[in-house]
Design a protein around this motif. Structure first.
Motif, short mmCIF file in Angstrom:
data_model
loop_
_atom_site.label_atom_id
_atom_site.label_comp_id
_atom_site.label_asym_id
_atom_site.label_seq_id
_atom_site.Cartn_x
_atom_site.Cartn_y
_atom_site.Cartn_z
N ARG A 54 47.25 -107.61 17.45
CA ARG A 54 47.77 -109.01 18.84
C ARG A 54 49.42 -108.97 18.19
O ARG A 54 49.96 -109.56 19.13
N GLU A 55 49.95 -108.35 17.03
CA GLU A 55 51.62 -107.93 16.62
C GLU A 55 52.07 -107.03 18.03
O GLU A 55 52.88 -107.51 18.44
N LYS A 56 51.36 -106.20 17.88
CA LYS A 56 51.89 -105.03 19.11
C LYS A 56 51.37 -106.10 20.57
O LYS A 56 52.33 -105.19 22.05
N GLU A 152 47.07 -114.49 23.20
CA GLU A 152 47.81 -114.04 21.80
C GLU A 152 46.89 -113.07 21.03
O GLU A 152 47.17 -112.86 19.70
N GLY A 153 46.23 -112.89 21.62
CA GLY A 153 45.07 -112.52 21.01
C GLY A 153 44.73 -110.65 20.76
O GLY A 153 44.70 -110.17 22.08
N VAL A 154 43.31 -109.97 20.76
CA VAL A 154 42.62 -108.63 21.10
C VAL A 154 41.26 -109.19 22.16
O VAL A 154 40.87 -109.95 21.51
N GLY A 179 47.55 -108.99 30.38
CA GLY A 179 48.82 -109.00 29.95
C GLY A 179 48.27 -108.40 28.29
O GLY A 179 48.56 -109.20 26.71
N MET A 180 47.11 -108.73 27.14
CA MET A 180 46.17 -108.77 26.72
C MET A 180 45.73 -107.38 25.82
O MET A 180 44.44 -106.57 27.20
N PRO A 181 45.77 -107.37 25.06
CA PRO A 181 45.37 -105.99 24.42
C PRO A 181 43.62 -105.37 24.17
O PRO A 181 43.22 -107.13 24.03
N THR A 182 43.51 -104.43 24.84
CA THR A 182 41.79 -104.13 24.06
C THR A 182 41.63 -102.93 22.88
O THR A 182 43.14 -102.45 22.69
#
Length: 703
Positions: A54-56, A152-154, A179-182
């Motif tokens: 979430r932060e990165k 803004e999550g994972v 734009g969402m981290p996995t």
């Protein structure tokens, strides 16, 4: 027997570092039953991993769609250069190279597809305006539009064992574009192949830190630490999907949960098909291919072939002949067409299910263990293709309730198209179905009858067979999902797969403020006019809201007559005085296409300049008629800009500028509105390949 493989120790990649543990679950290869890997997630702090993503993830969200797309394309090229290493590990899973091609190059190809779609269909922004502008007030000073922004999550992605590469990349690609981290959680049986690909993805340096994490072992309490901005995407059995979907934390926080579950997919051979027809052969080959590809371990595999009752025996005989060509054994051998199931445990589960099928069905092909071309019959996970026959499928239960996730299918006779449709629906929702017929009326009845219970339906016949991708091939552009037992979710589907990872918000404002937020001009917003004609500006100089109000032009009878002579359009409303008076306008009117042609003559800049070509016209509406003696003028305003990548062989960097055109009459009434796209030269930038050096023949002459 080949040499024993080295024992692999696939690590997890969490909070920016590789994490491993010396002890864990031992994995065995599917061909000889030898230990090949040890996996473990012991010691991983799952709450920290999610918080890190979430932060990165802020760095990923700062990138535009196009920047993410370029990174995805570069990553795809990086992985493609290393594909042979993945093919080597693929053999340990029991899959042939052909099976591996679907998984490995199919997965990388999905990345290329999403990169292309994003650059073609999405703006070079961090957000996506969606739908039309909603006018909320009579005076036009209060408007609204929907925007899509990254969550803004994972995105926690739990994948099945059967496609360790494609299963990961087909989820990762749209999430990354959005734009969402996995955070990837592969199934343990084939996690070593997933880890090898992820290791290269991280080593490439092409991904922002935190945009990809991997957990190879047990997921522990991962789901307990999910927050409202996170998401879960699951692929696997319907039973496991149901358990995860009702996880207390997922329910309490209303966390989006997408399931793509194994389903009892059907293929229907049409009533009109004869044994000598191409569609009969296509049906047989497709069923055999779906039974044996990946040893039948595909969520889209044909489990229930449906055939007209009078064709049962011919179909069985044809399938016997086709399946007799299938050689089992070590997939490293060139003469092997089908490998093994992923594990001995999985083989035993399939055998147990086969025994339950005997309550309603009989084995007509298979059931006997033949020779192997390499591999170990006991320690390996081999199972011969098996076809069952259920003679009374409308009154049977097991073939519509149980799935043998292996090289198994149950043939079902039907008497009417209505019965065939009913049988497909008895699977309670499927990912995919196929209809084999050349009769268009029959195809229509079957497709529309089956549509509510399926996510995708292929109509296969002699006309599309040569280029068809087949029954079991999900495509990036199309929906991959299905209702009911299939999970009720949706993956891929083109840009819809990207939008799934974004939050939709309605923004209400005045037109000028909304333009400032969305970076797209809307009618009623403030415009900018200067002495320099907008067509004399290059792509970089043009700004959203740049506008030109043209000179006026009075339409004459000669204009209408000349345009009719030029085009051959002699419609009565333009040239027949009596007919026009009796028509809806009550008078002769100018051709609509004359109006927009005249508008083009008003706003074009005739001399050469940065505008290279007209790229297209969209959203044309004729609002009010233009009669003889009416005076028109046009306002042309820059609506949005789209940078184009240089293609091979191109030397002039360009972009597309979309202009909003409004043609009004002497009463300031809108008579026509449309958007035109112009191809405009731009300056070379950091994303363009280096310019080719000049050759001696085209270098400027020296003094």
């Amino acid at each position: 027997m080949t040499n024993a493989p080295e024992i692999l120790r696939p690590a997890s990649y969490v909070y920016g570092q590789w994490h491993s543990h010396p002890e864990g679950q031992t994995l065995y290869d599917a061909i000889y039953g030898r230990p090949v890997a040890v996996i473990s997630s012991e010691g991983i702090d799952f709450a920290q991993a999610l918080a890190y993503g979430r932060e990165k993830g802020a760095e990923l969200r700062k990138m535009t769609f196009h920047a993410r797309a370029r990174a995805l394309k570069a990553l795809g090229n990086y992985l493609m250069e290393r594909k042979e290493e993945y093919y080597t590990l693929n053999l340990l899973t029991g899959a042939t190279r052909r099976d591996g091609w679907v998984d490995i190059e199919g997965g990388i190809g999905t990345m290329f597809s999403y990169s292309s779609m994003a650059r073609r269909e999405l703006p070079d922004e961090r957000f996506l305006p969606e739908g039309k502008v909603e006018m909320l007030s009579k005076g036009g000073t209060f408007v609204a539009r929907h925007l899509l922004v990254p969550r803004e999550g994972v995105a926690v992605q739990i994948n099945a064992y059967n496609f360790p590469v494609w299963g990961m990349l087909e989820k990762f690609a749209p999430a990354f574009i959005a734009g969402m981290p996995t955070l990837v959680k592969p199934a343990p049986q084939t996690a070593y192949l997933t880890e090898r690909v992820v290791r290269d993805m991280i080593a490439s340096g092409l991904l922002p830190e935190g945009s990809l994490q991997l957990v190879t072992g047990d997921p522990g309490d991962l789901l307990d630490h999910l927050l409202e901005q996170d998401m879960v995407a699951f692929t696997g059995s319907a039973a496991t999907a149901q358990k995860l979907k009702v996880h207390p934390n997922i329910v309490n926080r209303s966390i989006p949960f997408n399931a793509e579950a194994d389903s009892l997919n059907a293929a229907v051979l049409g009533l009109t098909v004869k044994p000598e027809d191409p569609e009969f052969a296509l049906f047989v080959k497709e069923v055999a291919r779906e039974m044996t590809g990946k040893a039948g371990q595909k969520c889209t595999a044909i489990r229930r072939p449906l055939v007209p009752r009078h064709l049962v025996d011919p179909v069985i005989e044809a399938l016997k002949k086709e399946l007799s060509k299938v050689t089992l054994g070590d997939p490293a051998r060139d003469d092997v067409r089908m490998g093994a199931l992923v594990s001995v445990d999985q083989r035993e589960r399939v055998r147990e299910t086969l025994e339950k099928f005997r309550a309603d069905s009989e084995v007509v092909i298979g059931g006997q263990e033949g020779d192997l071309l390499g591999g170990d019959r006991e320690k390996g996970a081999f199972l011969n293709p098996t076809l069952l026959l259920c003679r009374d499928p409308l009154n049977a239960k097991t073939p519509h309730e149980l799935e043998a996730f292996g090289p198994v299918a149950t043939l079902m006779p039907y008497d009417t198209l209505e019965d065939a449709i009913k049988l497909t629906k008895m699977g309670r929702g499927s990912l995919a179905a196929s209809v084999m017929t050349h009769d268009r009326a029959e195809a229509t009845e079957l497709v529309l009858g089956m549509a509510s219970s399926h996510g995708r339906i292929l109509v296969l016949n002699r006309d599309d067979a040569k280029e068809s991708t087949g029954h079991g091939s999900p495509l990036p552009q199309l929906l991959h999902g299905g209702p009911g037992r299939a999970g009720g979710g949706a993956e891929l589907g083109g840009i819809a797969g990207v939008k799934h990872h974004m939050n939709k918000v309605a923004v209400q404002a005045d037109p000028t403020t909304l333009v400032a937020i969305t970076k797209e001009y809307i009618p009623g917003a403030a415009v900018r006019e200067d002495t320099l004609h907008p067509f004399r500006k290059n792509f970089d100089e043009i700004q959203i809201g740049d506008s030109l109000l043209t000179h006026r032009r009075t339409v004459t009878e000669a204009d209408i007559v000349n345009f009719a002579g030029l085009t051959g359009d002699h419609f009565y409303a333009h040239l027949d005085e009596i007919g026009a008076k009796e028509g809806i306008f009550g008078k002769r009117v100018a051709h609509g296409y004359f109006v927009i042609s005249a508008a083009a003559g008003q706003f074009v800049w005739a001399a050469p300049g940065p505008v290279l070509a007209n790229y297209g016209l969209e959203n044309l509406r004729f609002v009010e008629p233009v009669g003889i003696g009416d005076t028109i003028r046009t306002r042309l305003t820059c609506k949005r800009k789209i940078r184009k990548d240089l293609r091979p062989g191109e030397t002039r960097p360009t972009g597309v500028v979309e202009w909003h055109s409004e043609v009004t009459n002497q009463h300031d009434q809108l008579v026509a509105t449309y958007d035109i796209m112009t191809l405009v030269e731009r300056a070379r930038d950091e994303f363009d390949p280096p310019a080719e050096p000049e050759t001696a023949s085209d270098a400027p002459a020296q003094a």
